[in-house]
Design an enzyme around this catalytic site. Structure first.
Site, PDB file in Angstrom:
ATOM      1  N   ASN A   8     -21.442 -40.257  -5.224  1.00 10.31           N
ATOM      2  CA  ASN A   8     -22.129 -41.092  -4.340  1.00 10.31           C
ATOM      3  C   ASN A   8     -23.320 -40.966  -4.747  1.00 10.31           C
ATOM      4  O   ASN A   8     -24.025 -39.715  -4.477  1.00 10.31           O
ATOM      5  CB  ASN A   8     -21.681 -40.442  -2.509  1.00 10.31           C
ATOM      6  CG  ASN A   8     -22.261 -41.510  -1.429  1.00 10.31           C
ATOM      7  OD1 ASN A   8     -23.291 -41.879  -1.387  1.00 10.31           O
ATOM      8  ND2 ASN A   8     -20.981 -41.096  -0.860  1.00 10.31           N
ATOM      9  N   PRO A   9     -24.183 -42.172  -4.170  1.00  7.70           N
ATOM     10  CA  PRO A   9     -25.590 -42.124  -4.660  1.00  7.70           C
ATOM     11  C   PRO A   9     -26.151 -41.193  -3.484  1.00  7.70           C
ATOM     12  O   PRO A   9     -27.223 -40.255  -4.603  1.00  7.70           O
ATOM     13  CB  PRO A   9     -25.751 -43.048  -5.265  1.00  7.70           C
ATOM     14  CG  PRO A   9     -24.701 -44.464  -3.791  1.00  7.70           C
ATOM     15  CD  PRO A   9     -23.776 -43.444  -4.493  1.00  7.70           C
ATOM     16  N   HIS A  17      -6.291 -46.492   6.910  1.00  7.45           N
ATOM     17  CA  HIS A  17      -6.432 -47.371   7.604  1.00  7.45           C
ATOM     18  C   HIS A  17      -6.110 -48.752   7.857  1.00  7.45           C
ATOM     19  O   HIS A  17      -6.743 -49.722   8.271  1.00  7.45           O
ATOM     20  CB  HIS A  17      -7.859 -47.507   7.734  1.00  7.45           C
ATOM     21  CG  HIS A  17      -8.651 -46.034   7.870  1.00  7.45           C
ATOM     22  ND1 HIS A  17     -10.162 -45.755   7.648  1.00  7.45           N
ATOM     23  CD2 HIS A  17      -8.223 -44.864   8.323  1.00  7.45           C
ATOM     24  CE1 HIS A  17     -10.102 -44.292   7.594  1.00  7.45           C
ATOM     25  NE2 HIS A  17      -9.064 -43.772   8.797  1.00  7.45           N
ATOM     26  N   VAL A  66     -10.163 -51.231   3.941  1.00  8.92           N
ATOM     27  CA  VAL A  66      -8.995 -52.200   4.815  1.00  8.92           C
ATOM     28  C   VAL A  66      -9.328 -53.538   3.713  1.00  8.92           C
ATOM     29  O   VAL A  66      -8.371 -54.473   3.692  1.00  8.92           O
ATOM     30  CB  VAL A  66      -9.245 -52.335   5.843  1.00  8.92           C
ATOM     31  CG1 VAL A  66      -8.902 -51.098   6.438  1.00  8.92           C
ATOM     32  CG2 VAL A  66     -10.640 -52.576   6.613  1.00  8.92           C
ATOM     33  N   ASP A  67     -10.152 -53.726   3.146  1.00 10.85           N
ATOM     34  CA  ASP A  67     -10.578 -54.633   2.133  1.00 10.85           C
ATOM     35  C   ASP A  67      -9.145 -55.612   1.339  1.00 10.85           C
ATOM     36  O   ASP A  67      -9.646 -56.488   0.675  1.00 10.85           O
ATOM     37  CB  ASP A  67     -11.507 -54.735   1.393  1.00 10.85           C
ATOM     38  CG  ASP A  67     -11.858 -53.489   0.124  1.00 10.85           C
ATOM     39  OD1 ASP A  67     -10.701 -53.351  -0.529  1.00 10.85           O
ATOM     40  OD2 ASP A  67     -12.975 -53.266   0.195  1.00 10.85           O
ATOM     41  N   ALA A  76     -20.006 -45.331  -7.424  1.00 15.27           N
ATOM     42  CA  ALA A  76     -18.832 -45.504  -8.106  1.00 15.27           C
ATOM     43  C   ALA A  76     -18.466 -46.522  -9.600  1.00 15.27           C
ATOM     44  O   ALA A  76     -18.035 -46.051 -10.477  1.00 15.27           O
ATOM     45  CB  ALA A  76     -18.048 -46.213  -7.442  1.00 15.27           C
ATOM     46  N   THR A  78     -17.406 -42.155   0.295  1.00 15.87           N
ATOM     47  CA  THR A  78     -17.263 -42.192   1.602  1.00 15.87           C
ATOM     48  C   THR A  78     -18.280 -40.828   1.906  1.00 15.87           C
ATOM     49  O   THR A  78     -18.942 -40.180   1.040  1.00 15.87           O
ATOM     50  CB  THR A  78     -15.288 -41.569   1.699  1.00 15.87           C
ATOM     51  OG1 THR A  78     -15.823 -41.628   2.932  1.00 15.87           O
ATOM     52  CG2 THR A  78     -15.329 -40.346   1.213  1.00 15.87           C
ATOM     53  N   SER A  79     -18.485 -41.636   3.571  1.00 20.73           N
ATOM     54  CA  SER A  79     -19.586 -41.136   3.693  1.00 20.73           C
ATOM     55  C   SER A  79     -19.335 -39.596   4.141  1.00 20.73           C
ATOM     56  O   SER A  79     -19.541 -38.541   5.153  1.00 20.73           O
ATOM     57  CB  SER A  79     -19.895 -41.533   5.214  1.00 20.73           C
ATOM     58  OG  SER A  79     -19.438 -42.255   6.021  1.00 20.73           O
ATOM     59  N   CYS A 122       4.791 -65.191  21.020  1.00 24.46           N
ATOM     60  CA  CYS A 122       4.527 -65.229  22.175  1.00 24.46           C
ATOM     61  C   CYS A 122       3.355 -65.714  22.975  1.00 24.46           C
ATOM     62  O   CYS A 122       3.709 -65.784  23.814  1.00 24.46           O
ATOM     63  CB  CYS A 122       4.701 -63.089  22.219  1.00 24.46           C
ATOM     64  SG  CYS A 122       3.239 -62.543  22.298  1.00 24.46           S
TER      65      CYS A 122
HETATM   66  P1  OAD Z   1     -19.249 -45.725   5.256  1.00 21.68           P
HETATM   67  O1  OAD Z   1     -19.923 -47.055   5.154  1.00 21.68           O
HETATM   68  O2  OAD Z   1     -19.041 -44.564   5.890  1.00 21.68           O
HETATM   69  O3  OAD Z   1     -20.073 -45.097   4.240  1.00 21.68           O
HETATM   70  C1  OAD Z   1     -19.733 -45.679   2.859  1.00 21.68           C
HETATM   71  C2  OAD Z   1     -20.371 -44.414   1.697  1.00 21.68           C
HETATM   72  O4  OAD Z   1     -20.446 -45.356   0.613  1.00 21.68           O
HETATM   73  C3  OAD Z   1     -21.880 -44.255   2.023  1.00 21.68           C
HETATM   74  O5  OAD Z   1     -21.703 -42.670   2.030  1.00 21.68           O
HETATM   75  C4  OAD Z   1     -22.825 -43.878   0.787  1.00 21.68           C
HETATM   76  O6  OAD Z   1     -23.666 -43.390   0.599  1.00 21.68           O
HETATM   77  C5  OAD Z   1     -21.651 -45.105  -0.121  1.00 21.68           C
HETATM   78  N1  OAD Z   1     -22.471 -45.440  -1.294  1.00 21.68           N
HETATM   79  C6  OAD Z   1     -23.024 -46.645  -0.971  1.00 21.68           C
HETATM   80  N2  OAD Z   1     -23.573 -47.578  -2.549  1.00 21.68           N
HETATM   81  C7  OAD Z   1     -22.066 -47.160  -3.523  1.00 21.68           C
HETATM   82  C8  OAD Z   1     -21.734 -46.860  -4.151  1.00 21.68           C
HETATM   83  N3  OAD Z   1     -21.907 -48.573  -5.544  1.00 21.68           N
HETATM   84  N4  OAD Z   1     -20.636 -46.497  -4.952  1.00 21.68           N
HETATM   85  C9  OAD Z   1     -20.574 -45.094  -4.189  1.00 21.68           C
HETATM   86  N5  OAD Z   1     -21.003 -44.254  -3.494  1.00 21.68           N
HETATM   87  C10 OAD Z   1     -21.226 -45.508  -2.662  1.00 21.68           C
HETATM   88  O7  OAD Z   1     -17.288 -45.802   4.797  1.00 21.68           O
HETATM   89  P2  OAD Z   1     -16.706 -44.963   4.862  1.00 21.68           P
HETATM   90  O8  OAD Z   1     -17.116 -43.291   4.094  1.00 21.68           O
HETATM   91  O9  OAD Z   1     -15.346 -45.817   4.346  1.00 21.68           O
HETATM   92  O10 OAD Z   1     -12.361 -46.659   9.630  1.00 21.68           O
HETATM   93  O11 OAD Z   1     -15.857 -45.193   6.585  1.00 21.68           O
HETATM   94  C11 OAD Z   1     -14.812 -44.132   6.435  1.00 21.68           C
HETATM   95  C12 OAD Z   1     -14.314 -45.336   7.686  1.00 21.68           C
HETATM   96  O12 OAD Z   1     -15.265 -45.084   8.739  1.00 21.68           O
HETATM   97  C13 OAD Z   1     -14.028 -46.777   7.674  1.00 21.68           C
HETATM   98  O13 OAD Z   1     -12.937 -46.647   6.876  1.00 21.68           O
HETATM   99  C14 OAD Z   1     -13.406 -47.525   8.733  1.00 21.68           C
HETATM  100  C15 OAD Z   1     -15.266 -46.700   9.432  1.00 21.68           C
HETATM  101  O14 OAD Z   1     -15.474 -46.898  10.573  1.00 21.68           O
HETATM  102  C16 OAD Z   1     -12.171 -47.503  10.418  1.00 21.68           C
HETATM  103  O15 OAD Z   1     -12.080 -48.909  10.705  1.00 21.68           O
HETATM  104  C17 OAD Z   1     -11.009 -47.206  11.080  1.00 21.68           C
END
Ligand code: OAD
Length: 248
Positions: free
Chosen positions: A216-217, A118, A102-103, A234, A191-192, A154
Site C-alpha cells: 500500500n503506498p 463482499h 466487488v468489481d 500493487a 486496503t485501508s 415479482c
Molecule cells: P478503501 O478505498 O478504503 O482503501 C483503498 C486503499 O488502497 C487505501 O489504503 C489506499 O492507500 C490504497 N491504494 C490506493 N492506490 C493503490 C495502489 N495502486 N496499490 C495499492 N494500494 C493502493 O478500499 P477498501 O479497503 O477495499 O465495502 O474498502 C473496504 C470496503 O469498504 C469495501 O469492500 C467496501 C467499502 O465500503 C463494502 O462495499 C461492504
C-alpha cells in the site's frame, strides 16, 4: 524496491499463500477506491449509501451509485497486479485469494478460487426476497433501463448483490476466509484495513505464525505491526515479486 530475502524464501512452491485485496488493487485499472480521491460519489460517503436503510429510504439513489460503478468497471481492464495474482492462483497449489472487491477484475484476470467477502457488483437479488427468485443471480446489464431495476419474478425492486454495512457476511465464505488465514505468507494489498471482518484476517494470520506483508503506498492501521511493508502500488509490487521469484 528492495525485497527482503525472507519474503522470497517464504514464497516457495509448496507455501500456503493467502492474498487479501481491497480497492487499491484495482486503482491502476481506473476503478476509484472508496476512501481515496475520486471515491466520493456526489459527496456522499460509501457508509451512507451501502446500507439496507439507505436502500429502503431511496432505492433509486443507491442504484444510481451502483449503476455508475458498474459503468466505470465495465470500461476497465485487469492490471498487472490482477495478472500476477491470477498466475499465482494457477501456479501455487496452496494459494487463496480473499477479496473485498466487488468489481470482478480478479475473475476477469483468470484467478482461480476467488473468495469474495463482499459479494459482486454483477449480482442482483430481489429486495423483497420473493420466493420465485434465487437469492442472488448474475445480471451484467449496463446501464439498466430503469432504476431501480425490477425483479423479473415479482416486479418489485432488485437490490445489488453486494454485502452492505450492517449485513452479515455469508457464513461459509467467512469460514473459508478464516481457514485461508492459517497460512505461511499473508499479503494485505490495497486496503485501508478499516472494514471488519476483512481487516481482522491479518491478526488471524499472525496468530498462525504467517509472515505478513502489506502492499500500500499509504500507511494504514495495519502497517505498524507488519513484517514486510512495501510502500508502493500493487501493480508495481506484485510484478517485482514475480520477477524476483522467477530469477532465483
Ligand atoms: P478503501 O478505498 O478504503 O482503501 C483503498 C486503499 O488502497 C487505501 O489504503 C489506499 O492507500 C490504497 N491504494 C490506493 N492506490 C493503490 C495502489 N495502486 N496499490 C495499492 N494500494 C493502493 O478500499 P477498501 O479497503 O477495499 O465495502 O474498502 C473496504 C470496503 O469498504 C469495501 O469492500 C467496501 C467499502 O465500503 C463494502 O462495499 C461492504
Amino acid at each position: 524496491m528492495t525485497l527482503p530475502d525472507r519474503l522470497l524464501r517464504a514464497l516457495c512452491p509448496d507455501a500456503r499463500i493467502t492474498v487479501l485485496t481491497g480497492a487499491g488493487v484495482s486503482a491502476a485499472s481506473g476503478v476509484p477506491t472508496f476512501r481515496g480521491p475520486g471515491g466520493l460519489w456526489r459527496n456522499v460517503r460509501p457508509e451512507e449509501l451501502a446500507t439496507p436503510a439507505a436502500f429502503a429510504r431511496d432505492p433509486r439513489l443507491v442504484w444510481e451509485w451502483y449503476d455508475w460503478r458498474r459503468q466505470k468497471v465495465a470500461a476497465c481492464h485487469p492490471n498487472p497486479a490482477h495478472d500476477v495474482i491470477a498466475a499465482w492462483s494457477r501456479r501455487f497449489p496452496r494459494f487463496t485469494l480473499v477479496t473485498q472487491n466487488v468489481d470482478g477484475l480478479h475473475e476477469r484476470a483468470g484467478t482461480r478460487h476467488v473468495l469474495r467477502m463482499h459479494g459482486s457488483l454483477w449480482d442482483v437479488g430481489c429486495w423483497n426476497a420473493c420466493r420465485a427468485a434465487p437469492r442472488r443471480w448474475r445480471d451484467d446489464t449496463v446501464p439498466f433501463a430503469a432504476l431501480p431495476p425490477p425483479c423479473p419474478h415479482c416486479g418489485r425492486p432488485l437490490r445489488p448483490g453486494v454485502v452492505w454495512f450492517g449485513e452479515a457476511l455469508d457464513e461459509d465464505i467467512l469460514q473459508h476466509c478464516l481457514d485461508a488465514a492459517d497460512c505461511d505468507v499473508f499479503f494485505t494489498a490495497g486496503t485501508s484495513s478499516v472494514v471488519y471482518p476483512a481487516a481482522g484476517l491479518l491478526d488471524v494470520a499472525r496468530r498462525h505464525g504467517a509472515l505478513t506483508v502489506e502492499i500500500n503506498p499509504d500507511d494504514t492501521p495495519s502497517s505498524a505491526g507488519i513484517d514486510v511493508r512495501l510502500a508502493t502500488g500493487a501493480e508495481i509490487a506484485f510484478v517485482e515479486i514475480e520477477r524476483a521469484i522467477a530469477q532465483r
